[in-house]
Scaffold this active site. Structure first.
Site, PDB file in Angstrom:
ATOM      1  N   THR A   1      -1.427  -4.732   9.287  1.00 26.73           N
ATOM      2  CA  THR A   1      -2.170  -4.792  10.387  1.00 26.73           C
ATOM      3  C   THR A   1      -2.670  -6.198  10.163  1.00 26.73           C
ATOM      4  OG1 THR A   1      -4.020  -4.018   9.121  1.00 26.73           O
ATOM      5  CG2 THR A   1      -3.163  -2.473  10.615  1.00 26.73           C
TER       6      THR A   1
ATOM      7  N   GLY B   1      -9.243 -15.282  -1.477  1.00 23.05           N
ATOM      8  CA  GLY B   1      -7.718 -15.169  -0.488  1.00 23.05           C
ATOM      9  C   GLY B   1      -7.087 -13.871  -0.613  1.00 23.05           C
TER      10      GLY B   1
ATOM     11  N   LEU C   1      -7.407  -0.751  -3.010  1.00 22.30           N
ATOM     12  CA  LEU C   1      -6.369  -1.117  -4.181  1.00 22.30           C
ATOM     13  C   LEU C   1      -6.724  -2.411  -4.301  1.00 22.30           C
ATOM     14  CD1 LEU C   1      -3.138   0.889  -3.247  1.00 22.30           C
ATOM     15  CD2 LEU C   1      -5.056   1.629  -4.652  1.00 22.30           C
ATOM     16  N   ARG C   2      -6.657  -2.782  -5.628  1.00 18.55           N
ATOM     17  CA  ARG C   2      -6.710  -4.296  -6.022  1.00 18.55           C
ATOM     18  C   ARG C   2      -5.553  -4.694  -6.590  1.00 18.55           C
ATOM     19  NH1 ARG C   2     -10.963  -4.267 -10.470  1.00 18.55           N
ATOM     20  NH2 ARG C   2      -9.909  -2.478 -10.845  1.00 18.55           N
TER      21      ARG C   2
ATOM     22  N   VAL D   1       0.868  -1.195  -0.083  1.00 17.45           N
ATOM     23  CA  VAL D   1      -0.005  -0.035  -0.145  1.00 17.45           C
ATOM     24  C   VAL D   1       0.811   1.144   0.013  1.00 17.45           C
ATOM     25  CG1 VAL D   1      -1.757   1.340   1.322  1.00 17.45           C
ATOM     26  CG2 VAL D   1      -2.213  -1.194   1.269  1.00 17.45           C
TER      27      VAL D   1
ATOM     28  N   GLY E   1     -15.789 -19.846  -8.224  1.00 21.32           N
ATOM     29  CA  GLY E   1     -14.430 -20.464  -8.092  1.00 21.32           C
ATOM     30  C   GLY E   1     -14.077 -20.886  -6.818  1.00 21.32           C
TER      31      GLY E   1
ATOM     32  N   CYS F   1      -6.056  -9.071   1.930  1.00 24.08           N
ATOM     33  CA  CYS F   1      -7.289  -8.202   2.622  1.00 24.08           C
ATOM     34  C   CYS F   1      -8.339  -9.131   2.918  1.00 24.08           C
ATOM     35  CB  CYS F   1      -7.663  -7.095   1.601  1.00 24.08           C
ATOM     36  SG  CYS F   1      -6.382  -6.152   1.236  1.00 24.08           S
TER      37      CYS F   1
ATOM     38  N   LEU G   1     -18.900 -11.919  -9.023  1.00 25.30           N
ATOM     39  CA  LEU G   1     -19.905 -12.707  -9.298  1.00 25.30           C
ATOM     40  C   LEU G   1     -19.397 -14.197 -10.349  1.00 25.30           C
ATOM     41  CD1 LEU G   1     -23.175 -11.058  -9.699  1.00 25.30           C
ATOM     42  CD2 LEU G   1     -22.612 -12.297  -7.617  1.00 25.30           C
TER      43      LEU G   1
ATOM     44  N   GLU H   1      -7.394   2.748   1.792  1.00 23.27           N
ATOM     45  CA  GLU H   1      -7.063   2.666   0.366  1.00 23.27           C
ATOM     46  C   GLU H   1      -8.063   1.559  -0.080  1.00 23.27           C
ATOM     47  OE1 GLU H   1      -5.834  -0.530  -0.702  1.00 23.27           O
ATOM     48  OE2 GLU H   1      -5.623  -1.465   1.433  1.00 23.27           O
TER      49      GLU H   1
END
Length: 438
Positions: free
Chosen positions: A86, A260, A153-154, A11, A256, A263, A253, A151
């Site tokens: 964290t 994981g 963020l992907r 991050v 699978g 986050c 959607l 944040e």
């Protein structure tokens, strides 16, 4: 503006590099001296598409700096972002705030002039209050304000997410703080990225609520996939049918093997603990965690069933080890549970991933590794797609059929159509689609 980023992990590094790209002067601090030395040489410690270019360009332009001396980063900063880890705390799953509070104590000693200290780390509700208390206790004369700026963020698309966000959430308690943070993001909101101003506690809650809701969406469609397999319905058509509803939307959607990453697993667990602490149990979140944990083991059972109910002595090629494509992150990846379960059942496993093999070696039990998908498939009795990397979407199926010893093809991401695979002699198995469906 002068900005300090405390923590040069995922991050902090992405955020710092992008803020420098906006024209700010950014100094990233980290206690890991080796990491700082590597970053100064433009060596990026994580795999994130485009990050190496953004870092290199801004270092060259004299806008992005790296240091392991905190005072050097904080002394002249207008805004100090806390972007430290964290992780889930051992024993109870609550967010471990050790690094956040340690950062606050260090920051307090170097403050000068009016400074906003903003948490980017995902933190429980009320953490900003404690950070504020620590800063004032350690430096009673400091002119400082504390804000929350979570944040969103992907991994794999973090640069795009930062530069073209759906929203920018700023939790602050006074106008001076709001105005300063608004100036940080001025290049974005001029392009219509909405600034959402809230209280500090509300901003902290928004981050957890967003991640929990997305995790629930994933878990919901996975349960629907199980129902589809038992009723003859097609989960992809169900997902499209409900996703076209504007109130629901199509994202998250895709059925699978479960979610994981860094986050969703830790944040849903911490969020559930927050609910318990405030005597407002989050039952849907608690169930999401339980269902997702069970999902990963169930995918291993699916592979065993596809192989006729017994994989003892069989060679299984697992394609995709990271929790998602375009990252080398193995944290809480479904592949960890799937591989272990297959080994427990007596299988021999060989794995391949375009970016995550080195990270996989440190978390997976001992298995063989290949340097291409085709090498992994050699003499395999079964091939399993766990992560939907782009290179797996156009495999040479004819070549695979020649290389493999057995004909079993298990597609846990539904990236192929049945007829495409079966015409090369494979027995094809997917998730949530009836046997005759494409």
């Amino acid at each position: 503006m002068n900005i300090a980023m405390i923590g040069a992990g995922y991050v902090g590094l992405v955020s710092g590099a992008c803020l420098a790209d906006f024209g700010h002067r950014v100094t990233c601090f980290d206690v890991d001296e080796q990491k700082i030395a590597s970053l100064r040489r433009a060596e990026i410690p994580i795999f994130e598409p485009g990050l190496d270019r953004v870092v290199a360009e801004n270092v060259t332009a004299g806008r992005l700096f790296f240091t392991h001396h905190l005072a050097e980063a904080v002394a002249d900063a207008d805004v100090v972002f806390i972007a430290v880890g964290t992780p889930s705390r051992r024993g109870d799953g609550f967010a471990d705030l050790t690094f956040v509070y340690a950062a606050a104590r260090m920051i307090a000693q170097s403050l000068s002039g009016f400074t906003v200290v903003a948490t980017k780390s995902t933190v429980p509700i009320g953490t900003g209050d404690e950070v504020d208390r620590i800063l004032r206790e350690e430096n009673p004369g400091a002119d400082v304000a504390v804000a929350s700026n979570p944040e969103f963020l992907r991994e794999g698309s973090a640069i795009e997410d930062f530069k073209r966000p759906d929203r920018i959430v700023i939790g602050a308690e006074d106008d001076r703080t709001r105005e300063l943070l608004a100036e940080v993001y001025r290049p974005l909101y001029l392009n219509d990225a909405p600034l959402v101003f809230t209280t500090r506690r509300t901003a902290e809650l928004i981050k957890y609520a967003a991640n929990a809701f997305l995790a629930m969406k994933i878990t919901f469609i996975n349960e629907i996939a199980d129902l589809c397999e038992r009723t003859g319905a097609n989960v992809q058509e169900v997902a499209r049918g409900i996703g076209l509803d504007g109130r629901i939307g199509p994202k998250f959607l895709n059925a699978g093997p479960g979610f994981g990453g860094s986050c969703f697993p830790k944040d849903t667990l911490a969020f559930a603990k927050i609910g318990q602490d405030f005597e407002a149990p989050l039952r849907l979140v608690e169930t999401t965690i339980a269902v997702n944990d069970q999902r990963k083991r169930a995918m291993a059972r699916k592979v065993v069933a596809a192989c006729g109910g017994d994989v003892r002595g069989k060679r299984i090629a697992v394609l995709g080890l990271t929790f998602k494509p375009n990252t080398d992150d193995m944290r809480e990846s479904p592949s960890i549970v799937i591989v272990q379960a297959l080994l427990d059942a007596g299988a021999e496993v060989v794995g391949y991933d375009p970016a995550g093999i080195e990270a996989a070696r440190s978390v997976l039990p001992p298995i063989d590794y290949a340097d291409t998908a085709y090498k992994a498939a050699e003499e395999a009795d079964c091939l399993v797609i766990v992560t939907e990397w782009n290179e797996f979407r156009s495999l040479d199926l004819e070549q695979l059929s020649r290389l493999m010893r057995g004909p079993v093809f298990v597609d846990l991401r539904n990236i192929y159509r049945r007829h495409e695979v079966e015409r090369f002699g494979f027995s094809y198995f997917s998730v949530g689609r009836p046997n005759g469906a494409e």
